[in-house]
Design a protein around this motif. Structure first.
Motif, PDB file in Angstrom:
ATOM      1  N   ARG A 115      50.442 105.816  88.223  1.00  0.00           N
ATOM      2  CA  ARG A 115      51.864 105.950  87.562  1.00  0.00           C
ATOM      3  C   ARG A 115      52.211 104.943  86.642  1.00  0.00           C
ATOM      4  O   ARG A 115      52.607 105.209  85.578  1.00  0.00           O
ATOM      5  N   ALA A 116      52.014 103.723  86.732  1.00  0.00           N
ATOM      6  CA  ALA A 116      51.607 102.746  85.971  1.00  0.00           C
ATOM      7  C   ALA A 116      51.456 102.848  85.204  1.00  0.00           C
ATOM      8  O   ALA A 116      51.610 102.471  83.580  1.00  0.00           O
TER       9      ALA A 116
ATOM     10  N   GLU B  60      54.047 102.523  75.242  1.00  0.00           N
ATOM     11  CA  GLU B  60      54.089 102.347  73.966  1.00  0.00           C
ATOM     12  C   GLU B  60      54.076 103.535  73.050  1.00  0.00           C
ATOM     13  O   GLU B  60      54.174 102.880  71.757  1.00  0.00           O
ATOM     14  N   LEU B  61      53.783 104.487  73.493  1.00  0.00           N
ATOM     15  CA  LEU B  61      54.229 105.938  72.883  1.00  0.00           C
ATOM     16  C   LEU B  61      55.188 105.516  72.465  1.00  0.00           C
ATOM     17  O   LEU B  61      55.019 107.036  71.606  1.00  0.00           O
ATOM     18  N   ARG B  62      56.271 105.137  72.355  1.00  0.00           N
ATOM     19  CA  ARG B  62      57.897 105.582  72.766  1.00  0.00           C
ATOM     20  C   ARG B  62      57.941 107.257  73.086  1.00  0.00           C
ATOM     21  O   ARG B  62      58.712 107.493  71.839  1.00  0.00           O
ATOM     22  N   ALA B  63      57.648 107.904  73.899  1.00  0.00           N
ATOM     23  CA  ALA B  63      57.681 108.706  74.160  1.00  0.00           C
ATOM     24  C   ALA B  63      57.646 109.402  75.696  1.00  0.00           C
ATOM     25  O   ALA B  63      57.721 108.182  77.040  1.00  0.00           O
ATOM     26  N   PRO B  64      58.960 110.672  75.903  1.00  0.00           N
ATOM     27  CA  PRO B  64      58.634 110.608  77.204  1.00  0.00           C
ATOM     28  C   PRO B  64      57.863 110.654  78.000  1.00  0.00           C
ATOM     29  O   PRO B  64      57.285 111.509  78.143  1.00  0.00           O
ATOM     30  N   LEU B  65      58.374 110.348  79.802  1.00  0.00           N
ATOM     31  CA  LEU B  65      57.539 110.177  80.372  1.00  0.00           C
ATOM     32  C   LEU B  65      57.976 111.541  81.468  1.00  0.00           C
ATOM     33  O   LEU B  65      59.464 110.848  82.117  1.00  0.00           O
ATOM     34  N   ARG B  66      58.259 112.671  81.631  1.00  0.00           N
ATOM     35  CA  ARG B  66      59.085 113.951  83.066  1.00  0.00           C
ATOM     36  C   ARG B  66      57.666 113.915  83.562  1.00  0.00           C
ATOM     37  O   ARG B  66      57.068 114.452  83.707  1.00  0.00           O
ATOM     38  N   GLU B  67      58.770 114.341  85.097  1.00  0.00           N
ATOM     39  CA  GLU B  67      57.868 114.817  86.541  1.00  0.00           C
ATOM     40  C   GLU B  67      58.285 116.046  86.205  1.00  0.00           C
ATOM     41  O   GLU B  67      59.897 116.554  86.548  1.00  0.00           O
TER      42      GLU B  67
ATOM     43  N   VAL C 176      53.202 117.651  88.166  1.00  0.00           N
ATOM     44  CA  VAL C 176      52.520 117.010  87.223  1.00  0.00           C
ATOM     45  C   VAL C 176      53.599 115.903  86.311  1.00  0.00           C
ATOM     46  O   VAL C 176      54.979 116.023  86.126  1.00  0.00           O
ATOM     47  N   LEU C 177      52.506 114.852  85.712  1.00  0.00           N
ATOM     48  CA  LEU C 177      53.408 113.747  84.937  1.00  0.00           C
ATOM     49  C   LEU C 177      53.350 114.618  82.635  1.00  0.00           C
ATOM     50  O   LEU C 177      52.043 114.954  82.884  1.00  0.00           O
ATOM     51  N   ARG C 178      54.228 114.562  82.302  1.00  0.00           N
ATOM     52  CA  ARG C 178      53.926 115.194  81.462  1.00  0.00           C
ATOM     53  C   ARG C 178      54.687 113.386  80.140  1.00  0.00           C
ATOM     54  O   ARG C 178      56.067 113.510  80.263  1.00  0.00           O
TER      55      ARG C 178
END
Length: 179
Positions: A114-115, A123-130, A148-150
């Motif tokens: 998860r970390a 780093e990608l400046r992208a959202p992380l959703r579960e 699922v992590l996206r």
């Protein structure tokens, strides 16, 4: 340290690393052979002086070809703390201009993964959703839920600058400007 695409000979090496980890789900040796040959373009290994330090396995989702599903990330105990997991993920991402998201199933107790995915998302400046993934009753043995992590969408400009296409942490001039 060298990061490269895996080959058939890496299948058994990856299987041994997974088996010795004590934390990763060990799949059959045949699965690792298939991943290292049929899906070598979406997998990577890290080695140093001929010794396997770590690996990442994954594939493109058939119904979402712009999404890379990361199956496993493993780093040997002697090599942990060197950022190898993230470097492996980045190595695969830099091979593909047309990937815009990453998915993985990660149990709630797997803090290291998860970390890792959280750090990559930042780093990608992208959202992380579960989202819901595989509920524990779907597994034949006692197993935690695997949500699922996206990560994504992320922009292809973050992966530009071939060869080696640096990501924003390496190239500040490629970082998006925030208003």
């Amino acid at each position: 340290m060298k990061i490269r695409r895996p080959c058939a000979e890496d299948g058994a090496r990856i299987w041994r690393l997974v088996e010795s980890s004590g934390v990763l789900d060990c799949n059959s040796a045949y699965v690792y052979l298939l991943l290292c040959t049929h899906f070598s373009d979406t997998c990577a290994v890290a080695e140093e002086d001929g010794k396997l330090l770590g690996f990442v396995t994954g594939y493109r989702l058939p119904d979402k070809p712009d999404t890379w599903f990361v199956w496993q990330v493993g780093v040997g105990s002697a090599a942990r703390g060197r950022g190898i997991g993230k470097r492996l993920l980045r190595a695969v991402l830099t091979r593909h201009d047309d990937l815009h998201a990453i998915e993985a199933t990660v149990s709630p107790s797997n803090r290291a993964s998860r970390a890792l995915f959280g750090s990559l998302a930042r780093e990608l400046r992208a959202p992380l959703r579960e989202a819901a993934g595989f509920a524990s009753p779907l597994f034949p043995d006692s197993h935690e839920d695997e949500p699922v992590l996206r990560i994504g969408p992320f922009s292809e400009y973050l992966l530009r600058d071939r060869p080696g296409r640096a990501l924003p942490a390496d190239r500040p001039e490629l970082r998006p400007r925030l208003s």
